[in-house]
Design an enzyme around this catalytic site. Structure first.
Site, PDB file in Angstrom:
ATOM      1  N   GLY A 147      -0.690  15.491  25.209  1.00 13.85           N
ATOM      2  CA  GLY A 147      -0.281  16.843  24.836  1.00 13.85           C
ATOM      3  C   GLY A 147       1.074  16.912  24.152  1.00 13.85           C
TER       4      GLY A 147
ATOM      5  N   ASN B 181     -11.795  16.725  26.808  1.00 12.43           N
ATOM      6  CA  ASN B 181     -11.317  17.219  28.099  1.00 12.43           C
ATOM      7  C   ASN B 181     -10.728  18.602  27.834  1.00 12.43           C
ATOM      8  OD1 ASN B 181     -10.018  17.771  30.483  1.00 12.43           O
ATOM      9  ND2 ASN B 181      -8.505  16.124  30.324  1.00 12.43           N
ATOM     10  N   TRP B 182     -11.507  19.615  28.194  1.00 13.69           N
ATOM     11  CA  TRP B 182     -11.082  20.987  27.869  1.00 13.69           C
ATOM     12  C   TRP B 182      -9.948  21.477  28.764  1.00 13.69           C
ATOM     13  CZ3 TRP B 182     -16.051  24.391  26.653  1.00 13.69           C
ATOM     14  CH2 TRP B 182     -16.748  23.805  25.574  1.00 13.69           C
ATOM     15  N   LYS B 183      -9.697  20.750  29.845  1.00 18.32           N
ATOM     16  CA  LYS B 183      -8.640  21.136  30.813  1.00 18.32           C
ATOM     17  C   LYS B 183      -8.872  22.567  31.304  1.00 18.32           C
ATOM     18  CE  LYS B 183      -5.646  17.668  28.876  1.00 18.32           C
ATOM     19  NZ  LYS B 183      -4.288  17.163  28.687  1.00 18.32           N
TER      20      LYS B 183
ATOM     21  N   GLU C 137      -4.607   6.478  29.360  1.00 22.66           N
ATOM     22  CA  GLU C 137      -3.871   7.618  28.816  1.00 22.66           C
ATOM     23  C   GLU C 137      -2.394   7.525  29.193  1.00 22.66           C
ATOM     24  OE1 GLU C 137      -6.746  11.135  28.081  1.00 22.66           O
ATOM     25  OE2 GLU C 137      -5.992  11.288  30.120  1.00 22.66           O
TER      26      GLU C 137
ATOM     27  N   SER D 103      -3.058  12.568  22.616  1.00 18.59           N
ATOM     28  CA  SER D 103      -2.818  13.037  21.249  1.00 18.59           C
ATOM     29  C   SER D 103      -3.748  12.416  20.205  1.00 18.59           C
ATOM     30  CB  SER D 103      -1.348  12.842  20.853  1.00 18.59           C
ATOM     31  OG  SER D 103      -0.511  13.594  21.716  1.00 18.59           O
TER      32      SER D 103
ATOM     33  N   GLY E  22      -7.945  15.742  24.466  1.00 21.45           N
ATOM     34  CA  GLY E  22      -7.580  17.016  25.078  1.00 21.45           C
ATOM     35  C   GLY E  22      -7.509  18.125  24.043  1.00 21.45           C
ATOM     36  N   GLY E  23      -6.308  18.381  23.548  1.00 20.00           N
ATOM     37  CA  GLY E  23      -6.067  19.489  22.625  1.00 20.00           C
ATOM     38  C   GLY E  23      -7.075  19.606  21.487  1.00 20.00           C
TER      39      GLY E  23
ATOM     40  N   HIS F 283      -7.259  12.008  36.532  1.00 24.79           N
ATOM     41  CA  HIS F 283      -6.433  12.356  35.367  1.00 24.79           C
ATOM     42  C   HIS F 283      -4.968  12.457  35.818  1.00 24.79           C
ATOM     43  CE1 HIS F 283      -4.706  14.612  32.046  1.00 24.79           C
ATOM     44  NE2 HIS F 283      -5.712  14.177  31.326  1.00 24.79           N
TER      45      HIS F 283
ATOM     46  N   GLU G 159      -2.776  14.554  35.215  1.00 25.14           N
ATOM     47  CA  GLU G 159      -2.376  15.900  35.657  1.00 25.14           C
ATOM     48  C   GLU G 159      -2.793  16.135  37.100  1.00 25.14           C
ATOM     49  OE1 GLU G 159      -4.184  17.932  32.335  1.00 25.14           O
ATOM     50  OE2 GLU G 159      -2.701  16.996  31.021  1.00 25.14           O
TER      51      GLU G 159
HETATM   52  P1  PGA Z   1      -4.321  15.388  24.550  1.00 19.23           P
HETATM   53  O1  PGA Z   1      -4.860  15.190  26.062  1.00 19.23           O
HETATM   54  O2  PGA Z   1      -5.386  14.864  23.638  1.00 19.23           O
HETATM   55  O3  PGA Z   1      -4.097  16.862  24.420  1.00 19.23           O
HETATM   56  O4  PGA Z   1      -3.060  14.591  24.447  1.00 19.23           O
HETATM   57  C1  PGA Z   1      -5.592  14.065  26.432  1.00 19.23           C
HETATM   58  C2  PGA Z   1      -5.962  14.138  27.887  1.00 19.23           C
HETATM   59  O5  PGA Z   1      -5.132  14.568  28.705  1.00 19.23           O
HETATM   60  O6  PGA Z   1      -7.086  13.746  28.266  1.00 19.23           O
END
Ligand code: PGA
Length: 248
Positions: A172, A9-11, A166, A212, A233-234, A94, A96
């Site tokens: 994050g 997930n590149w956000k 999640e 994470s 994500g990251g 998600h 967010e």
């Molecule tokens: P993260 O994000 O791996 O940076 O914790 C995961 C996500 O929000 O899908």
């Protein structure tokens, strides 16, 4: 047997030219026949990334989608647009988007249905906040999210959905859920699905863990009985993503 999946997930990262470069680097390393590999990228990066990964096993996903077919919804992206651009997956709900863009369970249910109508695979996110975990209501809260997201969806469609658990406190933050915590909730989600749809759906539907995930913790997380891979994500923006795909 459920095939593992690792979705990045590149956000809100990567301009189109940066996206092509990253996809170009990862497409040759993030390769594992036993894992479905998906890059979920910002809308403006979809077309260049689809072109860049053509001829490889990498699939492209969107990070969001609207639930109407077309019309006066300035700034939104319709399912047909995604399909025509070569997208096969779409992240829905998600945390967010739930938090910053006020997406409700009802909207998320509409989006899941609309994605399925267009043969897009929804990657449906759920997860509790730290306060909810500390209050001891994690499983009840997630059961509610799952029931709402799957409302009025047939078993035939439900089985196509990929669920991503999640925990918000692990996104994050570098604070990964322990494999026991992640397994406990993923198992409970599978039991929620079993009680709605029965064994045939529950045993086949894929449930990912996200929050994470990195090259160090992936193998242990993905070895859990009810964890079928990860939403990353990251670490999906780094060469490390390939090590997550090749977790064993
Ligand atoms: P993260 O994000 O791996 O940076 O914790 C995961 C996500 O929000 O899908």
């Amino acid at each position: 047997m459920r095939k593992k999946m690792v979705a990045g997930n590149w956000k809100m990262n990567m301009t189109p030219s940066q996206a092509v470069q990253l996809a170009g680097e990862l497409k040759n390393t993030a390769v594992n026949d036993e894992v479905d590999v998906v890059f979920c990228v910002p809308a403006i990066d979809i077309i260049p990334v689809v072109n860049e990964v053509k001829g490889t096993a990498v699939k492209v996903g969107a990070e969001n989608m609207y639930y109407e077919e077309k019309g006066a919804y300035t700034g939104e992206i319709a399912p047909d647009m995604l399909v025509d651009a070569g997208v096969e997956y779409v992240i829905i709900g998600h945390s967010e988007r739930r938090e910053y863009f006020k997406e409700s369970d009802e909207m998320i249910n509409k989006k899941v249905k609309k994605a399925l109508e267009h043969q897009l695979v929804p990657i449906l996110c759920c997860g509790e906040s730290l306060a909810q975990r500390e209050e001891g209501i994690t499983l009840t809260f997630i059961k509610g999210q799952i029931e709402a997201a799957f409302a009025d969806i047939s078993a035939e469609d439900a089985v196509k959905v990929v669920i991503a658990y999640e925990p918000i406190w692990a996104i994050g933050t570098g604070k990964v859920a322990t494999s026991e915590q992640a397994q406990e909730v993923c198992k409970a989600i599978r039991e929620n699905i079993r009680s709605i749809y029965g064994d045939a759906t529950a045993d086949v539907i894929r449930i990912l863990y996200g929050g994470s995930v990195n090259a160090k913790n992936a193998a242990e997380l993905f070895a859990q009985e009810d964890i079928d891979g990860g939403l990353v994500g990251g670490a999906s923006l780094k060469p490390e993503f390939a090590n997550i795909v090749n977790y064993k």
